[in-house]
Design an enzyme around this catalytic site. Structure first.
Site, PDB file in Angstrom:
ATOM      1  N   GLY A   1       5.582   8.667  -0.053  1.00 19.86           N
ATOM      2  CA  GLY A   1       6.533   9.322   0.963  1.00 19.86           C
ATOM      3  C   GLY A   1       7.544   8.314   1.791  1.00 19.86           C
TER       4      GLY A   1
ATOM      5  N   CYS B   1       1.008  -1.128   0.141  1.00 17.65           N
ATOM      6  CA  CYS B   1      -0.118   0.140   0.135  1.00 17.65           C
ATOM      7  C   CYS B   1       0.815   1.074   0.063  1.00 17.65           C
ATOM      8  CB  CYS B   1      -0.936  -0.226   1.343  1.00 17.65           C
ATOM      9  SG  CYS B   1      -1.839  -1.576   1.603  1.00 17.65           S
TER      10      CYS B   1
ATOM     11  N   CYS C   1      -3.335   5.871   9.677  1.00 20.00           N
ATOM     12  CA  CYS C   1      -3.445   7.042  10.111  1.00 20.00           C
ATOM     13  C   CYS C   1      -5.095   7.269  10.759  1.00 20.00           C
ATOM     14  CB  CYS C   1      -3.337   8.179   8.827  1.00 20.00           C
ATOM     15  SG  CYS C   1      -4.286   7.920   7.387  1.00 20.00           S
TER      16      CYS C   1
END
Length: 434
Positions: free
Chosen positions: A256, A251, A373
């Protein structure tokens, strides 16, 4: 196109069509004059951030809901209310320009109507906000289901979490340690007149006093620095890849964390960056190209390892699973409007399926970092607890860091939790295969 009308129509795409601002804004910006684009984005993000509070006030001021074909005018009222309540635009200018936007939509009937609603809001704002404070949803500008879940999961923190969700996230950078030290880059920022400080708990994090265009950062185009939240930077630190290791970043988009892993450990044997969305995988390729780094990019479903795995085990796996994204609401306020309570069940199944699929790909003695997150216990500690109960070869590696909150398994970083380190909300659990 009229800036305020463009903002109203962009918000309508989120509210009615369920589109994300990441998708809506780029297309909408092309219709707005360049000098007005900052205003457009402020209006769109601002209304999304305060939607539940502003919509409550509008309901008190409008006798009956507008027709379906006129919902753009309802959103325009919210645009006007946002200017009056949260921006420094002079009230008469906010009202007049919003009324002009109704005329630009060729809905002349709405000009007088919107003018009256906004002037009433201006006069009654204090009383309306007091009335709004009696509703949890309007008081906190978050959907009821999420408020209730946060109250259950975080009884001591739910108010501060919601406050943070209504705030603005700082602009945080990740210094590329392969190009210069963090201290050297801080000096370069100072020389360029950009105020910044180092970000505690991170090895390479730098926080700016004020957001700026990334292209204005010294060396950004050359890959000497990246924009990445400090909470996200913790992933590569916790994974702690060593020379010669084979790594899977499942994923991976937008890349980043992929780039950070490679910057932190140039002696890596191979990094496989996997993502189900081939279009989003292109952003990983672009990010790595800017940084001058390489990885093997694979477009495939992580939960279907038989379709992409080559049979060679990984020493490290970063599993940043799809989640509710409730820890990054301040950066993406449209999550309040897009995410529904019914979504969580499907996300839990998806997370469990990916975790089950990639665990067999981890070598004995290797480590898997489960990351989200999200702030919801069901996606985080409860998900990992269920997995460990079913897999006796999964051993937790206790995270003794000073950031966040220690959970039964793993640690939860809450948004804006630390005064000295303003980071988004992330959950991390590190598992070692016995």
């Amino acid at each position: 196109m009229n800036t305020r009308l463009a903002a109203a129509r962009a918000i309508l795409q989120v509210v009615q069509e369920g589109q994300s601002l990441n998708r809506v804004i780029p297309a909408s910006l092309t219709k707005v004059a360049e000098k007005d684009r900052a205003l457009f984005q402020e209006l769109v993000y601002g209304v999304a951030r305060w939607y539940y509070r502003l919509a409550f006030c509008m309901q008190q001021l409008v006798d009956k809901p507008l027709k379906a074909k006129d919902q753009d005018m309802a959103m325009l009222i919210l645009v006007g209310c946002y200017q009056l309540a949260y921006m420094r635009i002079k009230p008469h200018a906010a009202v007049n320009e919003t009324v002009k936007a109704a005329g630009a939509a060729r809905k002349n009937w709405a000009t007088k109507f919107i003018n009256g609603v906004l002037r009433n809001f201006q006069r009654e704002q204090e009383a309306l906000f007091k009335q709004a404070d009696e509703s949890l949803e309007a008081r906190w500008a978050h959907p009821d289901w999420l408020i209730e879940q946060l109250q259950q999961d975080w009884p001591d923190h739910w108010e501060s979490i919601l406050d943070a969700g209504n705030g603005r996230a700082p602009m945080t950078l990740r210094n590329n340690q392969q190009r210069q030290t963090r201290a050297e880059y801080l000096a370069q920022l100072t020389e360029a007149g950009i105020e910044s400080t180092l970000l505690p708990f991170t090895e390479q994090g730098i926080q700016l006093a004020q957001p700026i265009d990334a292209m204005a950062l010294p060396g950004f185009a050359e890959g000497r620095v990246s924009v990445q939240d400090g909470g996200a930077q913790l992933a590569a630190q916790l994974l702690d890849v060593q020379p010669g290791m084979r790594v899977l970043d499942a994923c991976a988009a937008p890349g980043g964390k992929t780039g950070h892993i490679l910057e932190r450990q140039p002696g890596i044997a191979e990094l496989v960056a996997l993502d189900i969305d081939e279009t989003r995988l292109a952003s990983v390729k672009d990010n790595l190209a800017r940084l001058g780094l390489e990885a093997r990019l694979v477009a495939a479903d992580a939960s279907d390892s038989g379709s992409w795995w080559d049979g060679r085990l990984f020493d490290r796996i970063l599993l940043d699973v799809p989640c509710s994204a409730t820890g990054v609401i301040r950066r993406h306020p449209d999550i309040k409007l897009l995410r529904k309570a019914d979504d969580i069940g499907a996300l839990l199944k998806r997370q469990a399926a990916i975790l089950e699929a990639v665990w067999p790909l981890l070598a004995s003695g290797g480590s898997l970092l489960y990351a989200t997150c999200s702030l919801l216990a069901a996606e985080n500690v409860l998900q990992v607890q269920r997995f460990c109960a079913a897999h006796k070869d999964a051993e937790e590696v206790r995270l003794g860091q000073e950031w966040g909150v220690a959970c039964t398994i793993g640690r939860q970083l809450l948004p804006a939790q630390h005064d000295t380190a303003d980071m988004d909300g992330f959950y991390y659990a590190l598992l070692r295969k016995a």
